[in-house]
Design a protein around this motif. Sequence first.
Motif, mmCIF file in Angstrom:
data_model
loop_
_atom_site.group_PDB
_atom_site.id
_atom_site.type_symbol
_atom_site.label_atom_id
_atom_site.label_comp_id
_atom_site.label_asym_id
_atom_site.label_seq_id
_atom_site.Cartn_x
_atom_site.Cartn_y
_atom_site.Cartn_z
ATOM 1 N N ILE A 169 0.840 -1.328 -0.010
ATOM 2 C CA ILE A 169 0.166 -0.034 0.091
ATOM 3 C C ILE A 169 0.801 1.267 0.066
ATOM 4 C CG2 ILE A 169 -0.214 0.052 2.544
ATOM 5 C CD1 ILE A 169 -2.582 1.381 -0.248
ATOM 6 N N GLN A 171 3.697 1.622 -1.568
ATOM 7 C CA GLN A 171 4.304 1.872 -2.975
ATOM 8 C C GLN A 171 2.858 2.304 -4.056
ATOM 9 O OE1 GLN A 171 7.112 1.667 -3.808
ATOM 10 N NE2 GLN A 171 6.847 1.645 -6.324
ATOM 11 N N THR A 172 1.861 1.952 -3.491
ATOM 12 C CA THR A 172 0.579 2.181 -4.329
ATOM 13 C C THR A 172 0.390 3.792 -4.185
ATOM 14 O OG1 THR A 172 -0.386 -0.009 -4.268
ATOM 15 C CG2 THR A 172 -2.002 2.097 -4.641
ATOM 16 N N ALA A 178 -2.144 0.278 -9.533
ATOM 17 C CA ALA A 178 -3.142 -0.455 -9.019
ATOM 18 C C ALA A 178 -2.161 -1.561 -7.949
ATOM 19 C CB ALA A 178 -3.712 -1.397 -10.151
ATOM 20 N N PRO A 179 -2.303 -1.925 -7.042
ATOM 21 C CA PRO A 179 -1.565 -2.785 -6.160
ATOM 22 C C PRO A 179 -1.810 -4.450 -6.557
ATOM 23 C CG PRO A 179 -3.629 -2.246 -4.918
ATOM 24 C CD PRO A 179 -3.622 -1.487 -6.206
ATOM 25 N N VAL A 533 -8.215 -0.769 -0.722
ATOM 26 C CA VAL A 533 -7.752 -0.162 -1.601
ATOM 27 C C VAL A 533 -8.332 1.367 -1.985
ATOM 28 C CG1 VAL A 533 -8.769 -1.242 -3.664
ATOM 29 C CG2 VAL A 533 -6.418 -0.228 -3.862
ATOM 30 N N CYS A 537 -7.166 5.090 -1.009
ATOM 31 C CA CYS A 537 -6.960 6.070 -2.023
ATOM 32 C C CYS A 537 -8.082 7.310 -2.040
ATOM 33 C CB CYS A 537 -7.061 5.369 -3.413
ATOM 34 S SG CYS A 537 -5.495 4.347 -3.595
#
Length: 564
Positions: A169, A171-172, A178-179, A533, A537
Amino acid sequence: MTALCLLVELVSSKHSGITRDYKFDIRMQNVMRLCQAKSIVTVNDQFPGPTITAREGDRVTVKVVNHVQYNVTIHWHGIRQLRSGWADGPAYITQCPIQTGQSYVYNFTITGQRGTLFWHAHVSWLRVTMYGPIIILPKRGVPYPFPQPYKEFPIIFGEWWKADTEKIINQTLKTGGAPNVSDAYTINGLPGPLYSCSAKDTFKLKVKPGKTYMLRLINAALNDELFFSIANHSLTVVEADAVYVKPFETSTVLITPGQTTNVLLKTEHRHANALYLMAARPYATGPGAFDNSTTAGILEYHLPSPKTKKTTKLPLLKPTLPIFNDTTFAMKFNRKHRSLASSKFPAKVPQKVDRRFFFTVGLGLHPCSNPNKTCQGPNNTMRTASVNNVSFVMPNIALLQAHFCNQSKGVYTTDFPANPPFKFNYTGNPPSNIMASSGTKVVVLPFNTSVELVLQDTSIIGAESHPLHLHGFDFFVLGLGMGNFNPNKDPSSFNLVDPAERNTVGVPSGGWVAIRFLADNPGVWFMHCHLEVHTSCGAQDGLDCDGTGSAASQKLPPPPSESP
């Protein structure tokens, strides 16, 4: 923060039951799954974590001690937290996190609720392994409004990742891409025999023929809605999100992350000559990748030992589950839920509406913000999620603290839009500008405001089902449909008699859902997509239920002195 205003001990509301005390020690533990050992965050060295068991009217205290390197919080998902918002748990909404070496006591009373809920971590992606059941029994002497089951079993679904989800997460959020997806789903922490190297990691449920069992289904998965079925058996749904429903039979249950469903399973003598898979696999509607695998347990009939031992191997039967994007099944299944609406369990649907809101929920884009300007979204942008085109920015001071201390300036604003900033064909071709704004914005609701909220999916990047969870309140699901909500036509079909009462609802992929609730719980409450996710975001916002009236029911007590 200094001093947390003028801190005094939280005075809990009156309760008619007993006090049930728990202690949660959060530690790292090595767990073997899919033939790979992995160090995960656990509670009391258990995966899944311990079960909280109480009765309606009981007070629950849980001392959480953090022994890991991460900041943590615990959310008691679905507990109303009447005037006890300090115990709700979402990080930077109702509390600052519990830091390494610190502890915090969650203190709340279970008022007017009975059934199945669950607890989970509510910071970053730590809930991937930090979750467990909450079982609320009726008051003593009060029966279920359905046949008393012979036995009850919690069945909790999760995800197993070989990778470090905190790194994923992080890195996302840096790149906007998209992870990765999980490597397996689990039933009670076990992937099951359909995964390679996992035959021993299988949950087995032994039953007797001619009995009725209650399965308490909980979807604690990080990012996936799930279909669940048991081969050659039908299930009777009797409760959803800790609210009794009019019983209905089904061969398959659809359950989103954040939802709970109690089902009755009736066993039969004629089924005792086989083993039966209990299987779950994803319901996925979005444009991205997903873990298209199946977790399974085994239902086995326990029979008296025969005088001569049989060596015949029993056949293993598999259920037939809907295809992964079966939106027709999802719509039909969700429409079957109806409240009991009886004299003992009335459906208190607000018949008048003080405030109406229309929230679009979906994906969008942000300009690339990482220092080297290399983002993984379209045209070097960052994918984001938003409500009414606002991507929520998490503050570094808890919203409830700022609200209680009258120090919201610089922490959040109260201008969250009641409608999207511009109208377009929400489920058709996307508008020319799909960039989302950002901010820490909340909706202010005077105490006892009756609210009607329409949640509309958008197809800006791709239509997708969104399980929306509301903290602090249950709500009634008045109706749902496909396409764009029509304010002139669709309200005529709203169910105001016996709609389902829930705390988490799936916004249909390419459709809408309408809910109604009474804002009768003072505090600041989180509303967010329960696909982690999307929450990470920005698919979230806050509801500020103003508690400045003179009546005790309108006032939020001060925070506990040991608040993080």
